[in-house]
Scaffold this motif. Structure first.
Motif, PDB file in Angstrom:
ATOM      1  N   PRO A 232      -7.155 113.903  48.081  1.00 21.32           N
ATOM      2  CA  PRO A 232      -7.901 113.097  49.052  1.00 21.32           C
ATOM      3  C   PRO A 232      -9.321 112.775  48.602  1.00 21.32           C
ATOM      4  CG  PRO A 232      -6.686 114.838  50.169  1.00 21.32           C
ATOM      5  CD  PRO A 232      -6.572 115.112  48.688  1.00 21.32           C
ATOM      6  N   VAL A 233      -9.947 113.699  47.866  1.00 18.93           N
ATOM      7  CA  VAL A 233     -11.292 113.436  47.344  1.00 18.93           C
ATOM      8  C   VAL A 233     -11.244 112.279  46.354  1.00 18.93           C
ATOM      9  CG1 VAL A 233     -13.300 114.462  46.203  1.00 18.93           C
ATOM     10  CG2 VAL A 233     -11.780 115.890  47.576  1.00 18.93           C
ATOM     11  N   ALA A 234     -10.275 112.338  45.443  1.00 22.36           N
ATOM     12  CA  ALA A 234     -10.136 111.282  44.439  1.00 22.36           C
ATOM     13  C   ALA A 234      -9.794 109.946  45.086  1.00 22.36           C
ATOM     14  CB  ALA A 234      -9.062 111.680  43.420  1.00 22.36           C
ATOM     15  N   ALA A 235      -8.919 109.967  46.092  1.00 24.13           N
ATOM     16  CA  ALA A 235      -8.530 108.729  46.767  1.00 24.13           C
ATOM     17  C   ALA A 235      -9.708 108.116  47.513  1.00 24.13           C
ATOM     18  CB  ALA A 235      -7.379 109.006  47.731  1.00 24.13           C
ATOM     19  N   GLU A 236     -10.513 108.957  48.160  1.00 23.75           N
ATOM     20  CA  GLU A 236     -11.692 108.461  48.878  1.00 23.75           C
ATOM     21  C   GLU A 236     -12.682 107.820  47.914  1.00 23.75           C
ATOM     22  OE1 GLU A 236     -15.322 110.149  51.705  1.00 23.75           O
ATOM     23  OE2 GLU A 236     -13.544 111.383  51.354  1.00 23.75           O
ATOM     24  N   TRP A 237     -12.868 108.469  46.769  1.00 21.44           N
ATOM     25  CA  TRP A 237     -13.771 107.895  45.763  1.00 21.44           C
ATOM     26  C   TRP A 237     -13.243 106.566  45.253  1.00 21.44           C
ATOM     27  CZ3 TRP A 237     -12.359 107.035  40.619  1.00 21.44           C
ATOM     28  CH2 TRP A 237     -13.391 106.534  39.807  1.00 21.44           C
ATOM     29  N   LEU A 238     -11.945 106.489  44.935  1.00 20.79           N
ATOM     30  CA  LEU A 238     -11.386 105.243  44.423  1.00 20.79           C
ATOM     31  C   LEU A 238     -11.460 104.139  45.472  1.00 20.79           C
ATOM     32  CD1 LEU A 238     -10.017 103.862  42.036  1.00 20.79           C
ATOM     33  CD2 LEU A 238      -7.826 104.453  43.082  1.00 20.79           C
ATOM     34  N   ALA A 239     -11.203 104.472  46.732  1.00 21.64           N
ATOM     35  CA  ALA A 239     -11.310 103.474  47.795  1.00 21.64           C
ATOM     36  C   ALA A 239     -12.735 102.928  47.877  1.00 21.64           C
ATOM     37  CB  ALA A 239     -10.882 104.081  49.127  1.00 21.64           C
ATOM     38  N   SER A 240     -13.726 103.791  47.685  1.00 18.30           N
ATOM     39  CA  SER A 240     -15.112 103.319  47.714  1.00 18.30           C
ATOM     40  C   SER A 240     -15.394 102.371  46.560  1.00 18.30           C
ATOM     41  CB  SER A 240     -16.077 104.509  47.673  1.00 18.30           C
ATOM     42  OG  SER A 240     -16.114 105.118  46.380  1.00 18.30           O
ATOM     43  N   ARG A 241     -14.768 102.597  45.407  1.00 18.43           N
ATOM     44  CA  ARG A 241     -14.924 101.675  44.272  1.00 18.43           C
ATOM     45  C   ARG A 241     -14.215 100.351  44.572  1.00 18.43           C
ATOM     46  NH1 ARG A 241     -19.104 102.774  42.294  1.00 18.43           N
ATOM     47  NH2 ARG A 241     -19.266 103.627  44.392  1.00 18.43           N
ATOM     48  N   ALA A 242     -13.026 100.437  45.146  1.00 18.23           N
ATOM     49  CA  ALA A 242     -12.241  99.228  45.418  1.00 18.23           C
ATOM     50  C   ALA A 242     -12.911  98.355  46.474  1.00 18.23           C
ATOM     51  CB  ALA A 242     -10.831  99.611  45.863  1.00 18.23           C
ATOM     52  N   ARG A 243     -13.638  98.971  47.405  1.00 17.95           N
ATOM     53  CA  ARG A 243     -14.314  98.189  48.445  1.00 17.95           C
ATOM     54  C   ARG A 243     -15.460  97.352  47.881  1.00 17.95           C
ATOM     55  NH1 ARG A 243     -13.663 103.269  51.352  1.00 17.95           N
ATOM     56  NH2 ARG A 243     -11.830 103.038  52.718  1.00 17.95           N
ATOM     57  N   LEU A 244     -15.889  97.654  46.677  1.00 14.24           N
ATOM     58  CA  LEU A 244     -16.915  96.850  46.027  1.00 14.24           C
ATOM     59  C   LEU A 244     -16.343  95.553  45.468  1.00 14.24           C
ATOM     60  CD1 LEU A 244     -18.836  99.672  44.095  1.00 14.24           C
ATOM     61  CD2 LEU A 244     -19.418  98.642  46.317  1.00 14.24           C
ATOM     62  N   CYS A 245     -15.016  95.476  45.378  1.00 11.02           N
ATOM     63  CA  CYS A 245     -14.357  94.265  44.882  1.00 11.02           C
ATOM     64  C   CYS A 245     -14.104  93.314  46.052  1.00 11.02           C
ATOM     65  CB  CYS A 245     -13.023  94.610  44.218  1.00 11.02           C
ATOM     66  SG  CYS A 245     -13.117  95.859  42.919  1.00 11.02           S
ATOM     67  N   ASP A 246     -14.017  92.045  45.748  1.00  9.40           N
ATOM     68  CA  ASP A 246     -13.691  91.063  46.780  1.00  9.40           C
ATOM     69  C   ASP A 246     -12.190  90.878  46.936  1.00  9.40           C
ATOM     70  OD1 ASP A 246     -16.395  90.556  47.227  1.00  9.40           O
ATOM     71  OD2 ASP A 246     -16.467  89.031  45.652  1.00  9.40           O
ATOM     72  N   ASP A 247     -11.404  91.482  46.058  1.00  8.68           N
ATOM     73  CA  ASP A 247      -9.972  91.191  45.991  1.00  8.68           C
ATOM     74  C   ASP A 247      -9.150  91.887  47.070  1.00  8.68           C
ATOM     75  OD1 ASP A 247     -10.377  89.602  43.831  1.00  8.68           O
ATOM     76  OD2 ASP A 247      -9.714  91.060  42.345  1.00  8.68           O
ATOM     77  N   PHE A 248      -9.565  93.088  47.501  1.00 11.27           N
ATOM     78  CA  PHE A 248      -8.631  93.963  48.198  1.00 11.27           C
ATOM     79  C   PHE A 248      -9.060  94.322  49.616  1.00 11.27           C
ATOM     80  CE2 PHE A 248      -8.011  95.385  43.667  1.00 11.27           C
ATOM     81  CZ  PHE A 248      -6.722  94.897  43.540  1.00 11.27           C
ATOM     82  N   ASP A 249      -8.064  94.390  50.525  1.00  6.63           N
ATOM     83  CA  ASP A 249      -8.135  95.177  51.744  1.00  6.63           C
ATOM     84  C   ASP A 249      -7.410  96.477  51.449  1.00  6.63           C
ATOM     85  OD1 ASP A 249      -9.495  93.284  53.296  1.00  6.63           O
ATOM     86  OD2 ASP A 249      -7.618  92.247  53.763  1.00  6.63           O
ATOM     87  N   ILE A 250      -7.945  97.602  51.891  1.00  4.38           N
ATOM     88  CA  ILE A 250      -7.493  98.908  51.394  1.00  4.38           C
ATOM     89  C   ILE A 250      -6.934  99.767  52.514  1.00  4.38           C
ATOM     90  CG2 ILE A 250      -8.227 101.019  50.223  1.00  4.38           C
ATOM     91  CD1 ILE A 250     -10.633  98.942  49.308  1.00  4.38           C
ATOM     92  N   ASP A 251      -5.773 100.344  52.248  1.00  3.50           N
ATOM     93  CA  ASP A 251      -5.191 101.387  53.086  1.00  3.50           C
ATOM     94  C   ASP A 251      -4.994 102.628  52.220  1.00  3.50           C
ATOM     95  OD1 ASP A 251      -4.835  99.883  55.508  1.00  3.50           O
ATOM     96  OD2 ASP A 251      -3.131  98.881  54.564  1.00  3.50           O
ATOM     97  N   VAL A 252      -5.245 103.786  52.789  1.00  3.47           N
ATOM     98  CA  VAL A 252      -4.975 105.053  52.107  1.00  3.47           C
ATOM     99  C   VAL A 252      -3.835 105.749  52.838  1.00  3.47           C
ATOM    100  CG1 VAL A 252      -5.868 107.304  51.414  1.00  3.47           C
ATOM    101  CG2 VAL A 252      -7.347 105.277  51.291  1.00  3.47           C
ATOM    102  N   VAL A 253      -2.769 106.050  52.107  1.00  2.76           N
ATOM    103  CA  VAL A 253      -1.599 106.743  52.667  1.00  2.76           C
ATOM    104  C   VAL A 253      -1.554 108.140  52.067  1.00  2.76           C
ATOM    105  CG1 VAL A 253       0.919 106.822  52.735  1.00  2.76           C
ATOM    106  CG2 VAL A 253      -0.271 104.637  53.070  1.00  2.76           C
TER     107      VAL A 253
END
Length: 203
Positions: free
Chosen positions: A17-38
């Motif tokens: 979950p720590v790694a996923a939260e960090w990656l989601a924060s990186r992905a939110r900097l992109c304009d390409d994606f809406d993000i869900d974490v499962v």
């Protein structure tokens, strides 16, 4: 495009979950994606498969299916246990079929001497059988153990993780994932994806 980040480990005190939260924060900097974490620890998928493939799927499997079906791309966050990935992740992959097809999958791996890359390598073979397309670029963290980055309350301590070394790798992976997600979505819209078996064996 919709990106689903899947936390593959269900062990107590997981680093996933720590790694996923960090990656989601990186992905939110992109304009390409809406993000869900499962998080597979919270979706309660059954660990016994149905004998009859035509039988109705269990409710937990049905509940998760729309989230996966709506995804244009996936990132699987996996640890490495005994040079492989966890059984919880294989179970989740096996419950679904069309949800994976003709979609790109990237990996964030951690643990062990190989930084989880042995687990990622095996997952590439599994997702190939699911008719998904895996991304060459990978994010991996060496020797990150499950309990290392939890605060005193047992919650993910994002600030305490040395993720700065992974920022460039994450950017490269997300850029490539976005390219494939756009290309494969256009392809699926132009022509529905079908299994090759039915196309070339006289069906």
């Amino acid at each position: 495009m919709r990106l689903v980040i899947i936390v593959g480990s269900v062990r107590q005190g997981r680093f996933g979950p720590v790694a996923a939260e960090w990656l989601a924060s990186r992905a939110r900097l992109c304009d390409d994606f809406d993000i869900d974490v499962v998080d597979l620890d919270t979706v309660w998928l059954p660990d016994v498969m149905l004998a009859d493939p035509a039988a109705s799927r269990p409710q937990a499997v049905q509940d998760l299916a729309p989230w996966l079906a709506a995804a244009d791309a996936f990132v699987v966050v996996t640890p490495e246990y005994k040079q492989s990935f966890p059984a919880s992740l294989k179970n989740a992959i096996d419950w679904y079929d069309e949800e994976w097809r003709a979609k790109p999958v990237a990996f964030l791996s951690y643990g062990g001497a190989s930084s989880g890359l042995c687990a990622a390598a095996q997952l590439r073979q599994v997702f190939a059988e699911a008719h998904a397309v895996t991304i060459r670029e990978t994010v991996s963290f060496h020797a990150h153990h499950d309990q290392e980055h939890l605060d005193r309350h047992g919650r993910p301590d994002l600030a305490g993780c040395p993720f700065n070394t992974g920022n460039e790798a994450a950017r490269a992976m997300l850029d490539r994932l976005g390219w494939w997600a756009r290309a494969l979505r256009r392809a699926r819209e132009a022509e529905p994806y079908e299994r090759a078996t039915n196309l070339y064996l006289g069906a």
